[in-house]
Design a protein around this motif. Structure first.
Motif, mmCIF file in Angstrom:
data_model
loop_
_atom_site.group_PDB
_atom_site.id
_atom_site.type_symbol
_atom_site.label_atom_id
_atom_site.label_comp_id
_atom_site.label_asym_id
_atom_site.label_seq_id
_atom_site.Cartn_x
_atom_site.Cartn_y
_atom_site.Cartn_z
ATOM 1 N N TRP A 111 20.573 -41.314 10.668
ATOM 2 C CA TRP A 111 19.767 -42.035 11.666
ATOM 3 C C TRP A 111 18.869 -43.095 11.039
ATOM 4 N N PRO A 112 17.981 -42.766 10.075
ATOM 5 C CA PRO A 112 17.152 -43.838 9.508
ATOM 6 C C PRO A 112 17.960 -44.899 8.777
ATOM 7 N N ALA A 113 19.077 -44.515 8.155
ATOM 8 C CA ALA A 113 19.899 -45.516 7.464
ATOM 9 C C ALA A 113 20.422 -46.556 8.447
ATOM 10 N N ARG A 114 20.881 -46.101 9.621
ATOM 11 C CA ARG A 114 21.397 -47.027 10.640
ATOM 12 C C ARG A 114 20.268 -47.808 11.295
ATOM 13 N N ALA A 115 19.163 -47.133 11.609
ATOM 14 C CA ALA A 115 18.064 -47.790 12.303
ATOM 15 C C ALA A 115 17.463 -48.903 11.463
ATOM 16 N N LEU A 116 17.262 -48.657 10.171
ATOM 17 C CA LEU A 116 16.669 -49.672 9.323
ATOM 18 C C LEU A 116 17.653 -50.788 9.003
ATOM 19 N N HIS A 117 18.945 -50.476 8.989
ATOM 20 C CA HIS A 117 19.941 -51.533 8.836
ATOM 21 C C HIS A 117 19.906 -52.465 10.039
#
Length: 412
Positions: A195-201
């Motif tokens: 989740w954070p990897a996708r959100a920050l991307h």
């Protein structure tokens, strides 16, 4: 509007908590769970303390190699991709450690796990700094939440490893089952990281090229760049040396304190409680020191935390009285990951955004270099007169010298 701001802040907090699973994997499980496995592995395989410490020395060497490679990877690959790939690799190498009993392949697995953990930890710290840009007033808290995730990994390991060792007690090499259980925990943590990897991307994709987020992946200025950017690295030498000595000192405690407690006659339940509470103190430390990290522009925070850590480290070497030992674990857990967070805050306060990625990597490299020295030296001391207690005295002295050096760091 106020409701939207509140919802956005809560979203950032939950992103930081989810991102903290990277710290849980890279340090809490991949590195620090080994302290719980060291006593049964040493007993089963006939290791000296020097060899037992050498396992974490190789892990730290791998961490150094990974820290050196991370900036190059970030030039070519999105941070979220590096984060997830590193977590998956750490999971694989943790699982492989359960398939070997010979020294050389076990050393190789610790080396490779160290490489993977650095990819996760450095990239996660970079993404945590990016979160801080979105809410500057609480950037210290967001950074602390990320680094505090190490505590979740420590506490989970403290509860998981003894339970698995007990359940597998009738099996040959029961400790191998603990490695597999820890690998399964890494799988779950990696799933949360998606989740954070996708959100920050997505945040980077929606940010203009001149915005701070895109600047995080830029390399340091070339030799012909303005002198102001080049001289900053020399000006950071006191903090870098102080942080390197932190690496030397803290890792001796985290590698051998469980073995020392067992030597002193602590029960398995007491050791489990000690290590679990240490991990919980790491989690809570994100709130305790957030204000200090926001205010401190020089080496004051690093010096204060190093000094407190030295005090926590020396206590079990002086006495086996349980209240004192428990106080040592709580103080150590409440401080040591905030030392790491203090260097990220130092970079953020003193370097231009174009140098953040390389600044975090530079501190990670000296951190790793210190960890390479610490475990083997403490193990070598522990094999001689005075045993593990004398080894922890050495660790405490390294931390106190690091505090004195870091105190000389001035704001840039």
């Amino acid at each position: 509007m106020q409701t939207q701001v509140g919802a956005r802040r809560w979203n950032l907090l939950w992103l930081a908590v989810a991102l903290s699973m990277g710290a849980a994997v890279s340090l809490g499980i991949t590195r620090f769970a080994y302290a719980l496995l060291l006593p049964p592995m040493r007993e089963d395989l006939g290791w000296s303390y020097t060899l037992a410490g050498g396992m974490n020395t190789l892990n730290a060497l791998g961490y150094l190699l990974g820290a050196l490679a991370t900036p190059m990877l970030l030039r070519r690959v999105a941070p979220g991709t590096v984060l997830i790939a590193g977590a998956l690799l750490a999971t694989v190498f943790m699982a492989l450690s359960g398939f070997f009993v010979d020294t050389v392949p076990l050393l190789a697995q610790r080396l490779l796990a160290g490489v993977a953990s650095a990819l996760v930890f450095v990239t996660g710290g970079l993404l945590a700094a990016r979160l801080g840009l979105q809410d500057p007033g609480r950037s210290g808290l967001l950074l602390g939440l990320y680094y505090g995730g190490t505590g979740w990994g420590i506490s989970l390991s403290a509860l998981l490893v003894p339970a698995v060792l007990g359940a597998a007690a009738s099996q040959p090499h029961a400790w191998t089952w603990a490695w597999w259980a820890l690998a399964a925990a890494c799988v779950l943590a990696t799933a949360v990281l998606l989740w954070p990897a996708r959100a920050l991307h997505a945040h980077v994709a929606n940010t203009s090229p001149a915005a701070p987020a895109s600047a995080l992946e830029r390399e340091p200025a070339a030799p012909g760049a303005p002198a102001a950017e080049r001289v900053r690295w020399r000006a950071l030498i006191p903090a870098l040396l102080g942080y390197g000595l932190f690496g030397v000192g803290y890792i001796g405690y985290m590698t051998f304190v469980v073995a020392l407690l067992r030597e002193q006659g602590s029960s398995p339940a007491a050791v489990t409680g000690f290590y679990a509470l240490l991990g919980l103190a790491v989690v809570l430390s994100s709130r305790i020191w957030a204000g200090l990290l926001d205010r401190s522009r020089g080496g004051g925070a690093l010096a204060l935390l190093n000094g407190l850590l030295g005090m926590a480290t020396v206590l079990p070497a002086l006495t086996s009285a349980w209240p004192v030992v428990l106080a040592s674990g709580l103080l150590f857990g409440g401080v040591f990951l905030s030392v790491v967070a203090s260097t990220t805050a130092l970079v953020r306060h003193n370097l231009p955004q174009a140098l953040w990625a390389s600044g975090i990597s530079a501190f990670t490299i000296v951190f790793a270099a210190g960890q390479i020295v610490g475990p083997t030296v403490v193990g070598w001391i522990a094999d001689g007169p005075g045993g593990l207690a004398r080894g922890l005295v050495f660790s405490a002295c390294a931390l106190w010298v690091g505090a004195l050096v870091a105190w000389r760091q001035k704001p840039l």
